[in-house]
Design an enzyme around this catalytic site. Structure first.
Site, PDB file in Angstrom:
ATOM      1  N   SER A 244       0.869  -1.288  -0.035  1.00 43.54           N
ATOM      2  CA  SER A 244      -0.001  -0.012  -0.103  1.00 43.54           C
ATOM      3  C   SER A 244       0.720   1.287   0.006  1.00 43.54           C
ATOM      4  O   SER A 244       1.987   1.395   0.844  1.00 43.54           O
ATOM      5  CB  SER A 244      -0.870  -0.080   1.321  1.00 43.54           C
ATOM      6  OG  SER A 244      -1.919   0.977   1.328  1.00 43.54           O
ATOM      7  N   SER A 291       3.060  -1.699   4.199  1.00 39.89           N
ATOM      8  CA  SER A 291       3.046  -0.283   3.619  1.00 39.89           C
ATOM      9  C   SER A 291       4.261  -0.197   2.661  1.00 39.89           C
ATOM     10  O   SER A 291       5.402  -0.915   2.730  1.00 39.89           O
ATOM     11  CB  SER A 291       3.248   0.660   4.910  1.00 39.89           C
ATOM     12  OG  SER A 291       4.520   0.484   5.232  1.00 39.89           O
ATOM     13  N   ASP A 292       4.237   0.811   1.706  1.00 41.48           N
ATOM     14  CA  ASP A 292       5.491   1.426   1.157  1.00 41.48           C
ATOM     15  C   ASP A 292       6.383   1.824   2.343  1.00 41.48           C
ATOM     16  O   ASP A 292       6.113   2.211   3.419  1.00 41.48           O
ATOM     17  CB  ASP A 292       5.224   2.318  -0.005  1.00 41.48           C
ATOM     18  CG  ASP A 292       6.218   2.389  -0.888  1.00 41.48           C
ATOM     19  OD1 ASP A 292       7.589   1.868  -0.725  1.00 41.48           O
ATOM     20  OD2 ASP A 292       5.762   2.585  -2.359  1.00 41.48           O
ATOM     21  N   ALA A 293       7.658   2.408   1.896  1.00 39.99           N
ATOM     22  CA  ALA A 293       8.869   2.571   2.975  1.00 39.99           C
ATOM     23  C   ALA A 293       7.986   3.973   3.623  1.00 39.99           C
ATOM     24  O   ALA A 293       7.536   4.954   3.053  1.00 39.99           O
ATOM     25  CB  ALA A 293       9.902   3.243   2.277  1.00 39.99           C
TER      26      ALA A 293
END
Length: 569
Positions: A244, A291-293
């Site tokens: 996401s 999550s993305d970074a």
């Protein structure tokens, strides 16, 4: 809250989907989870990043007892093996090891380098795509990886976007889906979890979510026909994880909240509506959401860290990716739990899903030797002759002749002996990416009888001393560049020299070893090739095609003319 909270909560036990477990494996998940303190459960949600393959760095990461470590490519197999083995052996709860194993030049030199996703798509051969995914799975698993943050399923529509480009399968949703399905199936069959990204879909906004919250501006009819179909089909196929991203989908938010103001542009990474209602509810995804970074500007510019840390998990992500300060972020997660901004139920579900992913991969049953074999065995599993041959065939098949208006190709030493090279050195955001080197191309040209020299801004080329100019330009998709463009000031060594163009006086060939859209900045160039990456196999195969020893077979995954008629002439 120092004891486990989960005894009060109903267990998450998917009856179907990619994380469905046997009763025995589910019992391990529940026993492991319930034995953890709240602090340990919070730590389990974190995947921290390693960049140096040192035992000291690994020990520093393990001190936080994270659920996983993300490894970037490095250059020393012995050191990479030792750091990975060290991490596996010293983790009481099985540690998951992830990587952005996307191909192209961002590959460890001790592995088989396959084309990036756009290069693979240009081959237009799903059997070959599956073969390459199997190579990735086999070699990644040999190195201890259990989870690859691939495939990218973004639609490459905004041609100035610097971060999607060659990381994508192109601009056609049908091709993207076909390639992604082949990849996910083959990768997961090798025991490596795939991760479709970037939810809810990137590539329409020419901005970069590493720098700013970007926007997917589709209406919901178009979204469901494109990204919805891509993600939904992969969900049905059993993709184990989805990433996401820090990307907004305002049309969906406004369907649910017609009066939404700024909230319509909240990033998916913290959006309960996008993760829980749309992805889990409408598309039926029952796997893990990562999550993305969380260090990226698309999140850090949206909300302050104290709000963002618990919001990532409360909004529906099950794993919190990266941290510049793990102690501080884990404290902020605990603070959010105590203050009610992170619910006990979401913490419970997230920990359960992450442990379920580990159990689905069998990590709790594997010995260290099964996770990563002794070094000599590992070495023998990498760069096998069959793997190298398949990758070389793909590199050759990907090269795409976009424009040959004046029939410059094939070139011959009789007509084009004196070759001038104007090149840029390229750059990459990714740790471990090699310096770009055109030694292989130059050696191949000289082996075919051409005389090659490099551009000297103090001695501009003329038809009297130069028969052919080769522009060797372009780089693969890279975060934080903002936009793609052909920098003639850099190529020609000064802004004033940028105004000088040679293509009408001297036969000129523009070759991109990265992004496919540089013709936009050189519309009057008559000959243009997209090679997608500067891998040595690509350079060798390119020269074979320049001199006519082999045909160009690449099928462009995008409109390299950028929808502009001018570029075609």
């Amino acid at each position: 809250m120092s004891n486990a909270i989960t005894t009060l909560l109903s267990p998450l036990s998917p009856s179907a989907g990619p994380l469905f477990l046997s009763p025995e494996d589910m019992a391990w998940v529940e026993k492991t989870r319930d034995a953890m303190s709240v602090e340990a459960q919070i730590a389990q949600l974190f995947v921290l990043s390693a960049r140096h393959d040192s035992i000291a760095e690994t020990d520093g990461l393990l001190a936080h007892t994270p659920g996983g470590i993300h490894r970037f490519p490095t250059h020393d197999l012995d050191a990479a093996w030792a750091a990975t083995r060290h991490a596996v052996e010293r983790s009481e709860v099985p540690l998951i090891l992830s990587g952005d194993i996307e191909g192209g030049t961002v590959s460890a030199p001790f592995t088989t380098a396959i084309p990036n996703q756009m290069g693979i798509a240009a081959c237009d051969d799903l059997t070959l795509s599956a073969d390459l995914a199997r190579i990735v799975g086999q070699e990644s698993r040999a190195l201890g990886y259990n989870w690859s943050f691939t495939p990218v399923v973004d639609i490459n529509r905004a041609f100035r976007n610097a971060v999607v480009g060659t990381r994508s399968y192109g601009s056609d949703p049908h091709r993207i889906l076909a390639q992604a399905r082949a990849y996910v199936s083959a990768l997961q069959a090798q025991g490596v979890a795939a991760c479709a990204k970037h939810w809810p879909g990137d590539g329409l906004d020419d901005r970069d979510q590493h720098l700013v919250t970007s926007v997917n501006d589709m209406d919901m009819d178009e979204w469901r026909a494109t990204f919805g179909r891509i993600f939904g089909t992969l969900v049905d196929d059993g993709v184990m994880t989805i990433m996401s991203a820090h990307i907004a989908l305002p049309a969906y938010i406004r369907d649910k909240l017609p009066q939404a103001g700024a909230q319509a542009f909240e990033p998916a990474s913290v959006s309960r509506l996008l993760n829980q209602d749309l992805l889990r509810g409408e598309l039926g995804f029952n796997g893990l959401i990562v999550s993305d970074a969380t260090v990226m500007g698309g999140l850090t510019s949206w909300m302050d860290r104290a709000e963002a840390v618990p919001a990532v998990i409360e909004g529906g992500c099950d794993v919190f990716l990266f941290s510049r300060d793990p102690v501080a972020d884990m404290d902020l997660m605990l603070q959010g739990l105590r203050e009610g901004r992170l619910s006990e139920q979401r913490l419970h579900d997230a920990v359960t899903r992450f442990l379920s992913l580990k159990a689905k991969l069998g990590l709790h049953r594997k010995t260290p030797d099964e996770r990563i074999a002794p070094l000599d065995q590992t070495r023998n599993l990498l760069r096998q002759p069959a793997h190298l041959d398949r990758a070389a065939r793909a590199a050759a098949a990907s090269i795409t002749l976009v424009k040959n208006r004046d029939t410059l190709i094939p070139i011959t030493p009789d007509k084009h002996k004196r070759v001038l090279i104007i090149s840029d050195e390229g750059a990459s955001f990714f740790s471990g990416a090699p310096e770009r080197d055109f030694t292989q191309l130059i050696a191949s040209m000289e082996g075919h009888g051409f005389t090659v020299r490099h551009f000297d801004p103090d001695t501009m080329p003329t038809p009297d001393d130069t028969d052919l100019i080769l522009y060797l330009i372009g780089q693969e998709a890279t975060p934080s560049l903002s936009h793609i463009f052909l920098d003639f000031a850099k190529l020609h060594a000064s802004p004033r020299n940028a105004m000088i163009q040679f293509n009408r006086e001297i036969p000129t060939l523009l070759i991109s070893f990265g992004q496919p859209y540089y013709l936009y900045d050189a519309p009057n160039f008559a000959t243009y090739i997209n090679a997608y990456a500067s891998l040595p196999d690509v350079q060798t195969a390119l020269v074979e095609r320049l001199v006519g020893d082999a045909p160009f077979t690449g099928n462009s995954p995008v409109d390299a003319f950028c929808g502009k008629e001018q570029l075609t002439w």
